[in-house]
Structure formats: C-alpha cells, structure tokens
Design a protein around this motif. Structure first.
Motif, short mmCIF file in Angstrom:
data_model
loop_
_atom_site.label_atom_id
_atom_site.label_comp_id
_atom_site.label_asym_id
_atom_site.label_seq_id
_atom_site.Cartn_x
_atom_site.Cartn_y
_atom_site.Cartn_z
N SER A 20 0.83 -1.21 0.00
CA SER A 20 0.00 0.00 0.00
C SER A 20 0.87 1.26 0.00
N MET A 82 -9.77 -10.59 3.97
CA MET A 82 -9.63 -9.15 3.80
C MET A 82 -8.31 -8.82 3.11
N ARG A 85 -8.55 -9.49 -0.59
CA ARG A 85 -9.35 -8.48 -1.29
C ARG A 85 -8.60 -7.15 -1.43
N ILE A 86 -8.00 -6.70 -0.35
CA ILE A 86 -7.24 -5.45 -0.39
C ILE A 86 -6.06 -5.59 -1.35
N ASN A 87 -5.42 -6.73 -1.32
CA ASN A 87 -4.29 -7.00 -2.21
C ASN A 87 -4.68 -6.78 -3.66
N GLU A 89 -7.11 -4.95 -4.84
CA GLU A 89 -7.39 -3.53 -5.07
C GLU A 89 -6.10 -2.72 -5.15
N LEU A 90 -5.12 -3.04 -4.33
CA LEU A 90 -3.85 -2.31 -4.38
C LEU A 90 -3.15 -2.52 -5.71
#
Length: 119
Positions: A20, A82, A85-87, A89-90
């Motif tokens: 991030s 989580m 999912r964040i991975n 999006e990043l």
C-alpha cells in the motif's frame, strides 16, 4: 501452531502495508510530476508497478497457502480474506498509477497552460 499462525498473519499484514505504501508513493509521484511539470519524477514508476504486481502474486500465494495449511476460522479467516481483497485492489491502484503516468507523459510534452488569474 497458534503462535506460528500469528507470526505469519503479522508478516502478511506487513507485506500488505508495504504494498500500500508503494501504491500511494506511485500516485504521489505522478501528481507531483504534473504539478511541478517535472517528467524526471516519472522515471522508475513502471518498475514500481512491476513490484506491486510481484507483491500481489506473493501475497495471493501466501493467502492460499495459509488457508490450506491452517484452515483459519472466525477472526483469522476474515483477516486472511480481507488481505486477499485489499491485495487485489492495491494492484489495481498500481495499474491506475501507470495509466496516469502515461497520460502525464503526454501532458508534460505539451506547452504549459497560461496561469489562471483570480477575478
């Protein structure tokens, strides 16, 4: 085994934070290049995007491995999902930064616009 899982979850979190930070830095560099009209700030941005791509693959592999090895439940399962999912999006954010980079290169090759004057 719970201590080992906790260490691995912590490591996974650290990897995600690093990714991030890289994605944020990419956006900041493109914006700074546009504001300062400094194309040199764009150098190395594609390499950073490749780094985010590699990080995504590594994190995805680790998520799958942890789910297979530990079969996390409840809070740990939510955390691992989580992260996955964040991975994703990043990685998309990194791709968007590259799109901005390509547009910024075009804009910076054009003459500077006349400054606006407050009325």
């Amino acid at each position: 085994m719970p201590q080992k899982l906790d260490r691995e979850l912590s490591s996974l979190k650290d990897q995600l934070v690093r990714m991030s930070t890289t994605a944020q830095a990419m956006f900041q560099r493109v914006l700074r290049a546009l504001v300062d009209r400094d194309a040199s700030l764009l150098e190395g941005l594609k390499e950073q995007e490749e780094c985010t791509d590699r990080s995504q693959i590594e994190i995805d592999r680790e998520v799958v491995r942890m789910m297979a090895v530990y079969g996390p439940v409840a809070l740990d399962l939510r955390f691992v999902l989580m992260v996955a999912r964040i991975n994703s999006e990043l990685e998309r954010i990194g791709d968007m930064a590259v799109n901005m980079y390509e547009n910024a290169r075009l804009l910076l090759s054009e003459p500077e616009l006349k400054k606006l004057v407050d009325l």
